[in-house]
Structures are given as C-alpha cells and as structure tokens.
Design a protein around this motif. Structure first.
Motif, PDB file in Angstrom:
ATOM      1  N   ASP A  79      78.193 -46.476  52.695  1.00 59.05           N
ATOM      2  CA  ASP A  79      79.304 -47.165  52.043  1.00 59.05           C
ATOM      3  C   ASP A  79      79.897 -46.359  50.896  1.00 59.05           C
ATOM      4  OD1 ASP A  79      77.169 -47.396  50.390  1.00 59.05           O
ATOM      5  OD2 ASP A  79      77.108 -49.597  50.349  1.00 59.05           O
ATOM      6  N   GLY A  80      79.577 -45.052  50.839  1.00 53.72           N
ATOM      7  CA  GLY A  80      80.242 -44.163  49.899  1.00 53.72           C
ATOM      8  C   GLY A  80      79.580 -43.972  48.558  1.00 53.72           C
ATOM      9  N   LEU A  81      78.440 -44.614  48.288  1.00 51.43           N
ATOM     10  CA  LEU A  81      77.738 -44.418  47.017  1.00 51.43           C
ATOM     11  C   LEU A  81      77.020 -43.068  47.027  1.00 51.43           C
ATOM     12  CD1 LEU A  81      76.166 -47.963  46.490  1.00 51.43           C
ATOM     13  CD2 LEU A  81      78.183 -47.012  45.363  1.00 51.43           C
ATOM     14  N   THR A  82      76.968 -42.416  45.853  1.00 51.66           N
ATOM     15  CA  THR A  82      76.328 -41.105  45.758  1.00 51.66           C
ATOM     16  C   THR A  82      75.355 -41.051  44.576  1.00 51.66           C
ATOM     17  OG1 THR A  82      78.075 -40.191  44.362  1.00 51.66           O
ATOM     18  CG2 THR A  82      78.342 -39.961  46.752  1.00 51.66           C
ATOM     19  N   ALA A  83      74.459 -40.088  44.651  1.00 48.49           N
ATOM     20  CA  ALA A  83      73.545 -39.785  43.551  1.00 48.49           C
ATOM     21  C   ALA A  83      73.155 -38.324  43.682  1.00 48.49           C
ATOM     22  CB  ALA A  83      72.307 -40.680  43.593  1.00 48.49           C
ATOM     23  N   SER A  84      72.826 -37.688  42.538  1.00 46.52           N
ATOM     24  CA  SER A  84      72.545 -36.254  42.556  1.00 46.52           C
ATOM     25  C   SER A  84      71.369 -35.919  41.658  1.00 46.52           C
ATOM     26  CB  SER A  84      73.773 -35.451  42.090  1.00 46.52           C
ATOM     27  OG  SER A  84      74.892 -35.708  42.898  1.00 46.52           O
ATOM     28  N   THR A  85      70.776 -34.758  41.929  1.00 49.31           N
ATOM     29  CA  THR A  85      69.735 -34.212  41.055  1.00 49.31           C
ATOM     30  C   THR A  85      69.721 -32.705  41.188  1.00 49.31           C
ATOM     31  OG1 THR A  85      67.404 -34.335  40.457  1.00 49.31           O
ATOM     32  CG2 THR A  85      67.892 -34.294  42.793  1.00 49.31           C
ATOM     33  N   GLY A  86      69.214 -32.038  40.164  1.00 48.41           N
ATOM     34  CA  GLY A  86      69.116 -30.587  40.191  1.00 48.41           C
ATOM     35  C   GLY A  86      67.751 -30.128  40.641  1.00 48.41           C
ATOM     36  N   VAL A  87      67.688 -28.894  41.165  1.00 51.00           N
ATOM     37  CA  VAL A  87      66.430 -28.310  41.597  1.00 51.00           C
ATOM     38  C   VAL A  87      66.446 -26.830  41.229  1.00 51.00           C
ATOM     39  CG1 VAL A  87      67.372 -27.927  43.915  1.00 51.00           C
ATOM     40  CG2 VAL A  87      64.900 -27.843  43.548  1.00 51.00           C
ATOM     41  N   THR A  88      65.296 -26.351  40.750  1.00 56.76           N
ATOM     42  CA  THR A  88      65.115 -24.943  40.426  1.00 56.76           C
ATOM     43  C   THR A  88      64.020 -24.371  41.313  1.00 56.76           C
ATOM     44  OG1 THR A  88      65.746 -25.291  38.111  1.00 56.76           O
ATOM     45  CG2 THR A  88      64.497 -23.295  38.620  1.00 56.76           C
ATOM     46  N   VAL A  89      64.304 -23.227  41.963  1.00 55.89           N
ATOM     47  CA  VAL A  89      63.336 -22.568  42.830  1.00 55.89           C
ATOM     48  C   VAL A  89      62.907 -21.261  42.176  1.00 55.89           C
ATOM     49  CG1 VAL A  89      62.904 -21.583  45.107  1.00 55.89           C
ATOM     50  CG2 VAL A  89      64.399 -23.575  44.878  1.00 55.89           C
ATOM     51  N   LYS A  90      61.586 -21.047  42.087  1.00 55.41           N
ATOM     52  CA  LYS A  90      61.084 -19.816  41.484  1.00 55.41           C
ATOM     53  C   LYS A  90      59.791 -19.391  42.178  1.00 55.41           C
ATOM     54  CE  LYS A  90      58.441 -22.091  37.784  1.00 55.41           C
ATOM     55  NZ  LYS A  90      58.210 -22.169  36.328  1.00 55.41           N
ATOM     56  N   ASP A  91      59.325 -18.178  41.829  1.00 54.24           N
ATOM     57  CA  ASP A  91      58.059 -17.625  42.327  1.00 54.24           C
ATOM     58  C   ASP A  91      58.035 -17.456  43.842  1.00 54.24           C
ATOM     59  OD1 ASP A  91      57.011 -17.573  39.722  1.00 54.24           O
ATOM     60  OD2 ASP A  91      56.338 -19.662  39.881  1.00 54.24           O
ATOM     61  N   LEU A  92      59.191 -17.110  44.420  1.00 55.07           N
ATOM     62  CA  LEU A  92      59.212 -16.793  45.847  1.00 55.07           C
ATOM     63  C   LEU A  92      59.079 -15.302  46.091  1.00 55.07           C
ATOM     64  CD1 LEU A  92      61.975 -19.103  47.387  1.00 55.07           C
ATOM     65  CD2 LEU A  92      59.545 -19.541  47.107  1.00 55.07           C
ATOM     66  N   ILE A  93      59.702 -14.503  45.218  1.00 54.15           N
ATOM     67  CA  ILE A  93      59.695 -13.053  45.416  1.00 54.15           C
ATOM     68  C   ILE A  93      58.290 -12.495  45.223  1.00 54.15           C
ATOM     69  CG2 ILE A  93      60.611 -10.875  44.550  1.00 54.15           C
ATOM     70  CD1 ILE A  93      63.139 -12.420  43.727  1.00 54.15           C
ATOM     71  N   LYS A  94      57.640 -12.940  44.123  1.00 54.32           N
ATOM     72  CA  LYS A  94      56.269 -12.543  43.893  1.00 54.32           C
ATOM     73  C   LYS A  94      55.360 -13.655  44.404  1.00 54.32           C
ATOM     74  CE  LYS A  94      53.016 -11.087  40.311  1.00 54.32           C
ATOM     75  NZ  LYS A  94      52.813 -10.855  38.848  1.00 54.32           N
ATOM     76  N   ASP A  95      54.591 -13.333  45.425  1.00 52.51           N
ATOM     77  CA  ASP A  95      53.776 -14.348  46.094  1.00 52.51           C
ATOM     78  C   ASP A  95      52.671 -14.857  45.163  1.00 52.51           C
ATOM     79  OD1 ASP A  95      52.884 -15.995  48.049  1.00 52.51           O
ATOM     80  OD2 ASP A  95      51.867 -14.441  49.221  1.00 52.51           O
ATOM     81  N   LYS A  96      52.589 -16.156  44.959  1.00 53.22           N
ATOM     82  CA  LYS A  96      51.549 -16.743  44.116  1.00 53.22           C
ATOM     83  C   LYS A  96      50.253 -16.874  44.921  1.00 53.22           C
ATOM     84  CE  LYS A  96      52.413 -20.271  41.574  1.00 53.22           C
ATOM     85  NZ  LYS A  96      52.844 -21.633  41.155  1.00 53.22           N
ATOM     86  N   PRO A  97      49.118 -16.585  44.323  1.00 55.83           N
ATOM     87  CA  PRO A  97      47.849 -16.758  45.037  1.00 55.83           C
ATOM     88  C   PRO A  97      47.634 -18.231  45.390  1.00 55.83           C
ATOM     89  CG  PRO A  97      47.539 -15.446  43.045  1.00 55.83           C
ATOM     90  CD  PRO A  97      48.922 -16.030  42.972  1.00 55.83           C
ATOM     91  N   VAL A  98      47.116 -18.433  46.596  1.00 58.46           N
ATOM     92  CA  VAL A  98      46.779 -19.796  47.009  1.00 58.46           C
ATOM     93  C   VAL A  98      45.484 -20.212  46.311  1.00 58.46           C
ATOM     94  CG1 VAL A  98      46.152 -21.267  48.955  1.00 58.46           C
ATOM     95  CG2 VAL A  98      47.924 -19.507  49.226  1.00 58.46           C
ATOM     96  N   ASN A  99      45.459 -21.415  45.761  1.00 58.01           N
ATOM     97  CA  ASN A  99      44.268 -21.939  45.113  1.00 58.01           C
ATOM     98  C   ASN A  99      43.510 -22.798  46.121  1.00 58.01           C
ATOM     99  OD1 ASN A  99      42.813 -24.215  43.548  1.00 58.01           O
ATOM    100  ND2 ASN A  99      43.181 -22.668  41.968  1.00 58.01           N
TER     101      ASN A  99
END
Length: 844
Positions: free
Chosen positions: A133-153
């Motif tokens: 019915d045309g209602l909207t909502a938004s949020t921001g997202v930041t992506v990091k630590d992809l280039i340097k692979d983080k160790p899996v815990n």
C-alpha cells in the motif's frame, strides 16, 4: 448385582446415564463403561474477524533498538530484518515476507525475499522496504572486514552450527558415548573438548586442510558419503561455506583475548498475533567486548506448545488454530531467550463476570485481551461437590448437599470454604498430597514408625496452618532422631547430597536442576557451578545409628561447607541459585543459610513455586505446567497472575489456608466446566473449569461412601479412609490401577491420571467393586426404604452427584426397577451404572 455375563442386559441403563452427562465429558478421558455412546466431535472454535483498519506506519527492525543502522563485519556476517506494519487499530503485524527490498547503491549488500541481508563489498548502503500500500521504511548498513579475511572463531561460529544442525544433540553425537566413534559435547557446552575430538581423535581423519571440501566432517554432513544421521547441510549453504573457511584457515580455535558470548536478545519479546499468522524473529548475540552479531540462522527455536505454533529454522514463527499464549524458546551457545505470543480469538467479552478478588481481575484481564468469553458461574450443586473434593478429598454427603442447596445466604460459598479448611478432612487430604512428594515411603517394616510419625507431623502442621516457610525450614534443617523430630524421616529416604539438592530445588523452588549435574542445563542458564554451589548446602550432614533399627540420627558435622565441581575438580562454596557464594563458618549449619535465602521475600522462586503447585491442584493445570518445571523457557500462561499470587502469599505470612480460601472463593474457580462455543478450545487461560479425574484415594473413598461400604487396610483401624493412609505401602489393587504414586520421587507427575482398560474393567466387573455394591450397604437400605422410589432416587443422586436427578433419569431408573421386580438388585444395577459415569469419576 449384574455379573459379567449379564452386563448386556443393563447396557441401556448405563448409556442413558451417560447420555445426559455434561458436554465437557466428551473431552475428558475416563475409565468408563466401554458401551458408552461416542460423543460427537466438538465444533471448531469460530473465526472472529477483526477489522484492523488501514496500515499507518512501517518499521524496519534488526534487533538493535536505538541505533541508526547495523554493521556487517566479515564474510560470514548476515542480518535478519523484521518488518512490522502498524494499523489504525493499534495492532502490529509482521509483513517481512510480503514487502519489497531495495538497496542503494547496488553492489554493497543483497537482501533476499525473507529479509536476510548478506555482504557483497565493503562500503555503506541504504536498505528501503516498501509495502503493497505504498508505506516505506529505511535503515543504513555498513560492510567491513571483507578484504582482509577475519579468522573464524571456533566456539563462537563453528560450534553453533553443530547445535543448529542437531549434530551435538543427545540423540546424536552429543550423547555420553557419542555416535559411531565420534563424540561432541552436549549442545556444545564444552567447545574445548569438541575441538580436541575433531582435530586429534582418529588421527585427525575428520579434517583435511589440503582439500577442505573433502574433509570427512563435510562429506558426511552433506550426504556425499553415507551418514547415519542423513544429510545435515547443503553444498554452498552458509553453514558449509563457514566450515570450509575455518578448515582453510588451519582450523583456528580462537585467541584467549577474543570476545566471548555474554547473552542473547530476541526481537520482538512479545507480540499479539492472529491464528495462522506469521512473525519473523531476530536473535542478537552480545559479546564481552560490546560487539553484537545476528545469530538468527544458527539459533535453535522450539515452541513450548507445538499445538499452538511451529518454529522454522530461520526464526519464522507460524501460529496454528488454537487461541491463547505460546512461548518460543531461542537457544544459542547455552544462552536462552523467549518470545511470547498472544493469539486472541477476538470474541465479545462483555459478559465476563465481575471480579471478586485480584485473581479474577488478572484472569479476566487476560481473557479480555485474548477475546475469550468465560463460561457461566457454576450452580450450587456443582460448587459444593467441586470444592469439597478439592479441599477435603471427599464427596459431600447427601445431607450436606441438601442443606447447602437450601441455604439462602449469599455468602454461603465462603462459609463452606471456611468450614472445609477448618475440618480434619482438609488436613487428611493435603497430608496425603505432601506425604507422597516428600517421599514418605516404607521400604521395610522397620520404617513404619518413622512414616507414621512423619505423616502425623505433616498432618498436624497443615491442620494448625503452620506457615509454609516454617514448614519447609523444619524439614530441611531437621536434626536428631525421628522419634523426637519426625521431619528427619525425609533424610532417610533422600540420602545422597545430589538427591537432597535436586528434591529441594524441585519441591520448594519449582526447578528441575538435575541436568546441570553433568552439563549445562539445555533449557536454562544453570551451569554445573550452579549445581554444585547448591549441593554445598548439604555437605555437612552427618549420620549416626539411631536408637531403633533402620533409624538414624541426623546432625550437623560442623565443618567447612563446600562441594567439588566434578568438571573442574575445584571446591564450590554454598550458593543460592542466581546468588553470590556464601562465606560460612564451620559452626554455621549451611542448611539454615539455605532456608534463609529461600524464604527471603526477594527470592523469585520459593513463593512462586508453591502458589503454582496449589494452582495446579485446584485447576488441574499450573500457570507454569508441569508445576515443578519453572524456567525462562517454560513461562507462565499468565505471568502477571503468578507474580501477584506469590506476592500475596508472601504478604500473608506464607498462609496456606488463606491461599486456598483466596483461590476457592474466586469467580475464576467457580466458573462452570460447561464450555461455550468460544472457549471450548481453551486449555490454559481458565475461561472455564477444567474437569479432572478423581485421584485414586478420593475415588475409592467416594465409592465406599455411595455404597456405604468400607475398604480395609492391614494394620489400620476399621473405617480408615484411603486418603488417611500414612504411607503408600498398603496393598490395594484399586489404588495401584488408578495411579496412586509410589512416593519414589519429588514429582507429582508420579501420580497418574491417565485412563486405561484395567480401570474400566475393574469398575465394571471386579469382585472388589461388586462386593461393595451387593453387600448390606446402600442398595439394601434403598430397597428396604418404604418411601416412593423417586424420593429414594433423589437421595441417591444427591449422594452420588450432589444434585437432584433429571426427570428423564428418574424415568429410566423407574422403568428398570419395574422390569427387574427385585428392588435390591435394581438399586445395585443403578449404583453400578452411576459410578461408571464420567460425572461421578471426574471433579467438574
């Protein structure tokens, strides 16, 4: 009396007696004559359509309130979104799977149709959702630590995958002996052990770093090679990719400085839903360094009532066709959180009665929220039988019923409750209840003196209305010999420290803590440290031979109270659940400190456990059910009411009789068992009285009362009722077949209320029951009575059902008497038919 080969001649009488039974009897399993006509299936609860109006706003949530956006850190990061529409009516509805998702700029993240956000490239983006019915909502997202692979815990990321897929469950590799040579710790509570099993056992054959995809751990789990548990994950699934990355990185465990999980949170915490509705949950893990992560996909979800809702692997909750409240447990790495859904019917509740006390206010408030109307208040005949059974453990006499029905005093129900609580029958009945769960058991004949003394002490305590906190203190801190201090008998049956702490927790705190003895409790926060801290309260109990055979003298050994944690091998100080360790001197009896902690008004468990136990006694279902399994993952159907009952009980000075009076004089307790079209399916909100079968002792006494017969128990005076027996050692096939407990545990579930064929056959044709019917008791007296038969039948019905017979019942009985031509035989048959009805066998 009708013998087995003659039963067919009297089927019509029994069928007619059953045909006029209340509607509730159709739902109640009972030991009844197998010839009873099958009841029609109950009509489905009608759908009530509610106009929500138009959606006014849209909200986009990700489990982190009061934050301007969220962060995806690392290649394995993801975020579940939950989209909620708010309507003009004020109602909230989840629409996460019906909106469209857009990201800007493209190429930073992707969002699938279920609302899961995955990282693509480092950067920042905006996610916008749009409803139909045309209602909207938004949020921001930041992506990091992809280039340097983080160790899996390993503990934080890999172990939860095993739990989610069921690999470390008790039925698979998580059981004590493992499965097919491979063992994991139960539900991942010991990640260091899991790490060692994977890397070192079997010469490391389960992991292949040179070609991670060919590791036995993955080929088994994906079904590439035969696996007894079947495929557990799919190729290229997020779980698969994570484990491959971990193996590729060299199977790191994680650094000592890495953050550890502190708790999890669930969004939303509660929500009003419709039948056949959906709600997306979001589970957020909080770590020791202040960071958070969405763990919805690796969280295990379980409903506490599978008939009301089902939980999908991705946290999507779907409600079914029942109304009421349902809780969904979310478990992740030993942490638990609970989502609670209210599923209203939406019917008109204007005719709900006026409340008499706080119980009614809170029950009716909940019913109005759920839109479930109550049944009417029961009539006087129903009430006197119901409350006499529940308070005194017997059915009322015909004279008592006649007097009560004729009484015009508007407060007569309150006066009846007071009279029953003041009677010795109340003490007899509740002593029978407490004796079983306090394990007052005669294992050998030398125990008889102790069981008799302990029973008498329990009965006297209840009769004198000893405050419950004092009652518990005198049991747990008992010292000396049985002859001078009968509660010492509890320690004769509960000999080991682990039994003592487990029974104490279950009986007096409503906690089943047994699981924590060997591992972290799977459905609670209690750890082994909590278990052994509680056990430390009982480690200074000493025993010496008593003055009589097989009796002991219990004493405080005056030593430093500690228990040894079997896992860490370290000493643990006495510690109340969710409390700090206590520093006690050797002269202090730790059991006194335990009771001090238990009865403290701020203790959240003690009063709540007792009030819930008594609520179950009167209503057949606890606010928390089972009544001794109170935990965050098994919440009360009406938490506000349970809290109010506990607070009231504490404020009364732990007055048991006052609690009984408050419950029995509430309108909620006085509601009819006859359902209406809207509350027929209600089984947890107390919109009507839930019928419950008379327990074994009460039923035997009731049969003796209506037949004017007696049951004889070896060593007891003639006329002793079954509810007055001091222990469970008395041989009685009737009591055994109808579920009398053996007093072998602290659980009331040991008393069986299940129906079986042996019960039906015993009532129908056993020598024991037939002798009661054919002796010189009621049937002979009715036959010798010179009054007209309708008057005799009236007295009989007042005794059996606490009501007058209906005209059609009189007509059937008169017809049978005329055909039989022998009044004594006819009345034997009528008695036989009446005691085989659900109306007699159930309290309703």
């Amino acid at each position: 009396m009708t013998h087995f080969w003659k039963i067919g001649g009297y089927l019509g009488l029994c069928c007619v007696a059953l045909s006029v039974r209340p509607v509730w009897a159709a739902d109640a399993p009972a030991a009844v004559a197998p010839n009873a006509a099958a009841a029609p299936a109950p009509a489905p609860v009608p759908e009530v359509k509610v106009d929500l109006g138009k959606a006014t706003t849209l909200s986009l949530d990700y489990g982190l309130p009061n934050t301007p956006g969220f962060v995806l850190s690392g290649r394995d990061a993801h975020q579940q979104l939950a989209v909620t529409a708010t309507y003009a009516s004020g109602d909230l509805r989840d629409i996460s799977r019906t909106v469209s998702y857009e990201t800007s700029p493209a190429g930073i993240v992707t969002v699938d149709s279920s609302g899961v956000v995955l990282p693509v490239a480092e950067g920042q983006a905006m996610i916008t959702v749009k409803s139909s019915d045309g209602l909207t909502a938004s949020t921001g997202v930041t992506v990091k630590d992809l280039i340097k692979d983080k160790p899996v815990n390993f503990p934080n990321q890999v172990v939860p995958v095993f739990t989610k897929l069921g690999c470390n469950s008790g039925g698979c590799h998580g059981k004590a002996s493992g499965q097919n040579g491979f063992r994991l710790s139960l539900l991942g509570f010991e990640p260091t052990e899991d790490y060692e099993h994977l890397l070192k056992e079997g010469r490391g054959r389960r992991l292949f770093p040179a070609a991670p995809e060919r590791s036995l751990l993955l080929t088994k789990a994906t079904g590439t090679i035969p696996h007894g548990g079947g495929p557990r994950m799919e190729l290229d699934s997020p779980y698969y990719k994570l484990v491959v990355r971990w193996i590729t990185q060299g199977m790191p465990y994680g650094l000592p400085t890495d953050p550890v999980l502190t708790n999890i949170d669930i969004f939303p915490h509660e929500r009003t839903m419709v039948r056949s509705g959906e709600q997306q949950l979001v589970v957020t893990a909080h770590y020791s360094d202040g960071s958070t992560a969405d763990v919805t996909s690796t969280t295990k979800f379980e409903p506490n009532d599978p008939e009301m809702a089902e939980a999908g692997n991705a946290g999507l909750i779907k409600t079914l066709k029942l109304n009421g409240t349902v809780a969904i447990m979310a478990r992740y790495q030993g942490q638990v959180a609970v989502f609670r859904a209210s599923i209203p019917l939406g019917a008109n509740t204007d005719k709900i009665p006026q409340p008499k006390n706080f119980i009614d206010e809170l029950v009716f408030k909940n019913l109005k929220t759920l839109g479930i109307p109550t049944s009417d208040v029961c009539d006087d005949a129903t009430y006197i039988r119901r409350v006499t059974v529940d308070l005194a453990g017997r059915i009322p006499s015909a004279a008592e019923t006649d007097k009560f029905l004729a009484d015009k005093d508007p407060a007569k129900r309150e006066h009846l409750v007071d009279a029953l609580l003041a009677s010795g029958d109340y003490a007899d009945y509740f002593a029978n209840k407490w004796g079983a769960i306090l394990r007052n058991k005669r294992r050998m004949e030398d125990y008889a003196r102790g069981t008799y003394l302990f029973h008498d002490w329990i009965r006297e305590s209840l009769n004198d209305n000893k405050p419950y906190d004092q009652f518990v203190r005198e049991i747990l801190t008992a010292q000396g010999e049985i002859s001078e201090n009968p509660p010492v008998a509890w320690y004769r049956e509960v000999k080991e420290n682990n039994q003592q702490l487990e029974d104490t927790a279950q009986l007096f705190l409503g906690m089943r803590i047994q699981c924590a003895r060997c591992h972290h409790h799977p459905y609670e926060k209690w750890s082994q440290q909590d278990y052994y801290g509680f056990e430390a309260f009982f480690t200074q109990i000493g025993r010496k031979k008593g003055s009589q055979p097989d009796e002991e003298r219990i004493f405080h050994k005056r030593g430093l109270a500690t228990a040894t944690n079997l896992k860490t091998k370290l000493p643990v100080k006495p510690t109340g659940l969710d409390s700090k360790p206590l520093d006690l001197t050797p002269d202090q009896d730790p059991r006194e400190a335990l009771v001090d902690w238990m009865v403290n008004p701020n203790n959240p468990f003690f009063a709540a456990a007792l009030t819930n136990r008594y609520w179950k006694h009167f209503f057949g279902r606890g606010l928390v059910d089972p009544e001794d399994d109170m935990r965050v993952t098994n919440p009360a159907s009406n938490p506000e009411l349970l809290h109010a009952l506990a607070k009231y009980f504490i404020g009364s000075g732990f007055n048991l009789k006052d609690l009984c009076r408050t419950i029995c004089t509430s309108t909620t307790y006085q509601l009819s068992a006859q359902p209406n079209q809207f509350n027929l399916g209600d089984k947890q909100n107390y919109s009507r009285y839930y019928p419950k079968r008379l327990n074994a002792e009460v039923l035997l006494d009731a049969i003796d009362t209506v037949c004017e017969s007696t049951s004889r128990f070896q060593g007891m005076p003639e006329g002793t009722r079954a509810v007055q027996l001091p222990d469970t050692s008395f041989n009685s096939y009737f009591l055994t077949v109808f579920g009398r407990p053996e007093a072998s545990s602290a659980s009331e579930s040991e008393r069986s209320s299940e129906a079986n064929l042996a019960q039906s056959l015993h009532l129908l044709n056993s020598t024991e029951v037939q002798q009661k019917l054919t002796g010189g008791g009621r049937s002979a007296k009715l036959a010798a009575d010179k009054r007209p038969h309708p008057q005799r039948l009236r007295d009989l019905y007042l005794q059996v059902y606490s009501r007058e017979p209906l005209p059609e019942e009189v007509a059937v009985a008169m017809n049978h008497i005329e055909k039989t031509k022998n009044d004594k035989t006819a009345y034997e048959d009528i008695l036989w038919a009446l005691i085989n009805t659900k109306e007699f066998l159930f309290n309703h």
